[in-house]
Design an enzyme around this catalytic site. Structure first.
Site, short mmCIF file in Angstrom:
data_model
loop_
_atom_site.label_atom_id
_atom_site.label_comp_id
_atom_site.label_asym_id
_atom_site.label_seq_id
_atom_site.Cartn_x
_atom_site.Cartn_y
_atom_site.Cartn_z
N GLY A 84 -49.32 -20.71 1.08
CA GLY A 84 -48.58 -20.96 -0.15
C GLY A 84 -47.19 -21.48 0.17
CG ASN A 85 -43.88 -24.39 -1.82
OD1 ASN A 85 -43.16 -24.52 -0.85
ND2 ASN A 85 -43.95 -25.30 -2.78
CE LYS A 122 -46.25 -17.77 2.60
NZ LYS A 122 -45.21 -18.30 1.66
CB THR A 123 -43.84 -11.15 1.81
OG1 THR A 123 -43.54 -12.17 2.78
CG2 THR A 123 -43.51 -9.79 2.41
CG ASP A 124 -43.68 -9.49 -3.22
OD1 ASP A 124 -43.11 -8.72 -2.41
OD2 ASP A 124 -43.07 -10.16 -4.08
CG ASP A 137 -44.05 -16.54 9.22
OD1 ASP A 137 -43.84 -16.43 10.44
OD2 ASP A 137 -43.72 -17.53 8.56
CD GLN A 180 -42.72 -28.60 10.77
OE1 GLN A 180 -41.96 -28.34 9.86
NE2 GLN A 180 -43.87 -27.97 10.94
CD GLU A 211 -45.79 -14.35 5.19
OE1 GLU A 211 -44.97 -14.91 4.45
OE2 GLU A 211 -45.64 -13.21 5.65
NE ARG A 212 -46.10 -20.99 4.76
CZ ARG A 212 -44.85 -20.69 4.47
NH1 ARG A 212 -44.07 -20.19 5.41
NH2 ARG A 212 -44.38 -20.91 3.26
#
Length: 219
Positions: free
Chosen positions: A16-17, A22-24, A40, A68, A92-93
């Site tokens: 997600g952006n 995401k963390t929640d 992450d 990157q 996460e990612r």
């Protein structure tokens, strides 16, 4: 349904952006039996990464390739180190969002030139091929860029030196997420509405847990 088959061993990523929530969501999903989540955050606030992120947002054309490359290596390390056997592992990612979202966005915006993009892709392909990096499924937290920007503005008030991320950059990242994950054929994708209030709305939280549990059991 909020029970996952016992002794299930799987690896998923949540995508997600920036500031999509995401963390929640990961904090909620770790309460499902047999699920272990990896955030992450290991290097996020180290002096080197904070400085690199700051430099990127000040001068993206100068620092995009360095950032990157750093994140590509970080995703590889997470993939290799963050795995618990006989559990559902949610990261996460992933190294794939690093390429198909962030690196592609940097290239589209002119932050990385053709030689840098070619070098990045060569490095990325080597890691994914040699290490056989694969995921069983992807959870996509779809959140509109305007909501992400609002959350970022809130963080900038409470967190000193939080980077000022432009709405145009967030919109480009959103477009890359959509292009990648709505057309993804190689791995199952579950799309979750990131506009839902999973923290304070019990119904939304329950729905999230049920949808993710059913998704995990189906793959």
């Amino acid at each position: 349904m909020d029970s996952i088959n016992e002794f299930t061993s799987k690896k998923l990523s949540i995508e997600g952006n920036i500031s999509s929530g995401k963390t929640d969501v990961l904090n909620i999903l770790r309460n499902i039996n047999n699920v272990v989540s990896f955030h992450d955050v290991e290097d996020r606030y180290t002096p080197i990464e904070k400085e690199l992120i700051r430099k990127f947002h000040e001068n993206p054309s100068r620092w995009s390739y360095a950032l990157q490359t750093h994140y590509c290596m970080k995703r590889v390390r997470m993939h290799l180190e963050c795995f618990v056997p006989s559990r559902v592992n949610i990261l996460e990612r992933s190294i794939f969002s690093d390429r198909y979202v962030f690196a592609e966005a940097a290239t589209a915006l002119g932050y990385m030139d053709d030689p840098e993009w070619a070098l990045y892709c060569k490095q990325h392909d080597w890691y994914t091929d040699k290490l056989e990096i694969q995921f069983d499924g992807i959870i996509y937290l779809r959140t509109i860029p305007e909501s992400c920007k609002e959350r970022i503005n809130e963080k900038s008030i409470t967190e000193k030196n939080y980077p000022n991320i432009s709405i145009d950059y967030l919109k480009t990242l959103h477009e890359k997420h959509e292009l990648w994950l709505t057309q993804c054929k190689k791995v199952p994708v579950l799309i979750i509405d990131g506009e839902e209030d999973f923290i304070f709305d019990p119904c939304a939280k329950k729905k999230l847990i049920n949808e993710v549990t059913e998704f995990i059991n189906s793959i």
